[in-house]
Design a protein around this motif. Sequence first.
Motif, PDB file in Angstrom:
ATOM      1  N   MET A   1       0.841  -1.212   0.000  1.00 45.74           N
ATOM      2  CA  MET A   1       0.000   0.000   0.000  1.00 45.74           C
ATOM      3  C   MET A   1       0.870   1.254   0.000  1.00 45.74           C
ATOM      4  SD  MET A   1      -3.212  -0.717  -0.108  1.00 45.74           S
ATOM      5  CE  MET A   1      -2.698  -1.988  -1.258  1.00 45.74           C
ATOM      6  N   GLU A   2       1.943   1.232   0.781  1.00 48.81           N
ATOM      7  CA  GLU A   2       2.835   2.388   0.822  1.00 48.81           C
ATOM      8  C   GLU A   2       3.545   2.581  -0.514  1.00 48.81           C
ATOM      9  OE1 GLU A   2       3.054   4.790   3.094  1.00 48.81           O
ATOM     10  OE2 GLU A   2       1.439   3.722   4.105  1.00 48.81           O
ATOM     11  N   LEU A   3       3.888   1.472  -1.170  1.00 55.67           N
ATOM     12  CA  LEU A   3       4.564   1.581  -2.463  1.00 55.67           C
ATOM     13  C   LEU A   3       3.663   2.143  -3.558  1.00 55.67           C
ATOM     14  CD1 LEU A   3       6.664  -1.709  -2.568  1.00 55.67           C
ATOM     15  CD2 LEU A   3       7.510   0.633  -2.310  1.00 55.67           C
ATOM     16  N   ILE A   4       2.387   1.796  -3.534  1.00 56.06           N
ATOM     17  CA  ILE A   4       1.500   2.256  -4.616  1.00 56.06           C
ATOM     18  C   ILE A   4       0.792   3.564  -4.286  1.00 56.06           C
ATOM     19  CG2 ILE A   4       1.187  -0.079  -5.487  1.00 56.06           C
ATOM     20  CD1 ILE A   4      -1.602  -0.096  -4.293  1.00 56.06           C
ATOM     21  N   GLN A   5       0.937   4.073  -3.079  1.00 54.26           N
ATOM     22  CA  GLN A   5       0.255   5.325  -2.731  1.00 54.26           C
ATOM     23  C   GLN A   5       0.604   6.503  -3.636  1.00 54.26           C
ATOM     24  OE1 GLN A   5       0.721   6.012   1.462  1.00 54.26           O
ATOM     25  NE2 GLN A   5      -1.205   4.966   1.925  1.00 54.26           N
ATOM     26  N   PRO A   6       1.839   6.656  -4.109  1.00 53.67           N
ATOM     27  CA  PRO A   6       2.100   7.785  -5.017  1.00 53.67           C
ATOM     28  C   PRO A   6       1.267   7.731  -6.307  1.00 53.67           C
ATOM     29  CG  PRO A   6       4.155   6.959  -4.141  1.00 53.67           C
ATOM     30  CD  PRO A   6       3.080   6.002  -3.702  1.00 53.67           C
ATOM     31  N   TYR A   7       0.870   6.546  -6.711  1.00 53.98           N
ATOM     32  CA  TYR A   7       0.037   6.406  -7.905  1.00 53.98           C
ATOM     33  C   TYR A   7      -1.422   6.742  -7.622  1.00 53.98           C
ATOM     34  CZ  TYR A   7       4.230   4.047  -9.412  1.00 53.98           C
ATOM     35  OH  TYR A   7       5.539   3.755  -9.705  1.00 53.98           O
ATOM     36  N   ALA A   8      -1.758   6.864  -6.334  1.00 55.54           N
ATOM     37  CA  ALA A   8      -3.119   7.234  -5.923  1.00 55.54           C
ATOM     38  C   ALA A   8      -3.131   8.656  -5.343  1.00 55.54           C
ATOM     39  CB  ALA A   8      -3.644   6.242  -4.890  1.00 55.54           C
ATOM     40  N   HIS A   9      -2.123   9.443  -5.737  1.00 50.27           N
ATOM     41  CA  HIS A   9      -2.012  10.841  -5.291  1.00 50.27           C
ATOM     42  C   HIS A   9      -1.882  10.944  -3.773  1.00 50.27           C
ATOM     43  CE1 HIS A   9      -2.783  11.952  -9.384  1.00 50.27           C
ATOM     44  NE2 HIS A   9      -3.902  11.245  -9.366  1.00 50.27           N
ATOM     45  N   ARG A  10      -1.118  10.025  -3.210  1.00 50.85           N
ATOM     46  CA  ARG A  10      -0.799  10.037  -1.777  1.00 50.85           C
ATOM     47  C   ARG A  10       0.713  10.081  -1.647  1.00 50.85           C
ATOM     48  NH1 ARG A  10      -4.135   7.272   1.946  1.00 50.85           N
ATOM     49  NH2 ARG A  10      -2.608   8.116   3.379  1.00 50.85           N
ATOM     50  N   HIS A  11       1.185  10.229  -0.426  1.00 53.67           N
ATOM     51  CA  HIS A  11       2.618  10.267  -0.170  1.00 53.67           C
ATOM     52  C   HIS A  11       3.055   8.982   0.510  1.00 53.67           C
ATOM     53  CE1 HIS A  11       2.862  14.406  -1.358  1.00 53.67           C
ATOM     54  NE2 HIS A  11       1.843  14.692  -0.558  1.00 53.67           N
ATOM     55  N   ARG A  12       4.166   8.468   0.044  1.00 55.84           N
ATOM     56  CA  ARG A  12       4.765   7.291   0.655  1.00 55.84           C
ATOM     57  C   ARG A  12       5.400   7.708   1.981  1.00 55.84           C
ATOM     58  NH1 ARG A  12       8.395   5.101  -3.746  1.00 55.84           N
ATOM     59  NH2 ARG A  12       6.459   4.642  -4.776  1.00 55.84           N
ATOM     60  N   ASP A  13       5.197   6.920   3.028  1.00 59.64           N
ATOM     61  CA  ASP A  13       5.743   7.277   4.329  1.00 59.64           C
ATOM     62  C   ASP A  13       6.130   6.008   5.082  1.00 59.64           C
ATOM     63  OD1 ASP A  13       6.437   8.419   6.734  1.00 59.64           O
ATOM     64  OD2 ASP A  13       4.501   9.390   7.078  1.00 59.64           O
ATOM     65  N   LEU A  14       7.407   5.878   5.362  1.00 57.69           N
ATOM     66  CA  LEU A  14       7.895   4.702   6.089  1.00 57.69           C
ATOM     67  C   LEU A  14       7.305   4.642   7.493  1.00 57.69           C
ATOM     68  CD1 LEU A  14       9.749   2.239   6.161  1.00 57.69           C
ATOM     69  CD2 LEU A  14      11.582   3.735   6.927  1.00 57.69           C
ATOM     70  N   LEU A  15       7.027   5.793   8.091  1.00 60.36           N
ATOM     71  CA  LEU A  15       6.440   5.808   9.430  1.00 60.36           C
ATOM     72  C   LEU A  15       5.021   5.234   9.428  1.00 60.36           C
ATOM     73  CD1 LEU A  15       7.710   9.176  10.919  1.00 60.36           C
ATOM     74  CD2 LEU A  15       8.518   6.860  11.385  1.00 60.36           C
ATOM     75  N   ASP A  16       4.318   5.313   8.308  1.00 58.69           N
ATOM     76  CA  ASP A  16       3.011   4.660   8.208  1.00 58.69           C
ATOM     77  C   ASP A  16       3.165   3.147   8.322  1.00 58.69           C
ATOM     78  OD1 ASP A  16       1.746   7.078   7.926  1.00 58.69           O
ATOM     79  OD2 ASP A  16       1.344   6.855   5.770  1.00 58.69           O
ATOM     80  N   LEU A  17       4.174   2.617   7.647  1.00 56.81           N
ATOM     81  CA  LEU A  17       4.437   1.179   7.729  1.00 56.81           C
ATOM     82  C   LEU A  17       4.798   0.779   9.158  1.00 56.81           C
ATOM     83  CD1 LEU A  17       4.812  -1.562   6.316  1.00 56.81           C
ATOM     84  CD2 LEU A  17       7.146  -0.865   5.787  1.00 56.81           C
TER      85      LEU A  17
END
Length: 139
Positions: free
Chosen positions: A81-97
């Motif tokens: 989900m974190e890897l594909i978030q930039p394709y969904a107009h979101r920001h990748r964030d390691l802290l989310d993981l």
Amino acid sequence: MIDLIRRLNAKTWPYTTFLLLCFVTYASLFPLPELDGRWFRHADKVKHMMAYAALALPVALARPRLAWALAVVFVMWSGVMELIQPYAHRHRDLLDLVANTIGLGSGLVSAHILRAIAHRWERRNAAAVQAAHVQPAGE
């Protein structure tokens, strides 16, 4: 009551887990931006932890051994989900993981504690029922 909840969860945990996974996936890709950061700086991380704790709880209550394996799958899912978030107009964030992983762990630990409490409660009630049915020898 505890037995009823346990039997219900034993039958429905796959469906509940699937629905929660769908919700988590949707929330990961389509956020509600007006809610992010409104309470405090890292409110988003708390929401991640709560969502993933809820995701782990039904399976951890019904099938504790399977829950640990599924937790690994859910961590990988979170990474995807974190890897594909930039394709969904979101920001990748390691802290989310990291927050998702902490949430999964807290869900597993919470389920373990709840199972222990329920087991102790059932043993105490069974002992009370047995003691109520035992009559003194003199009667």
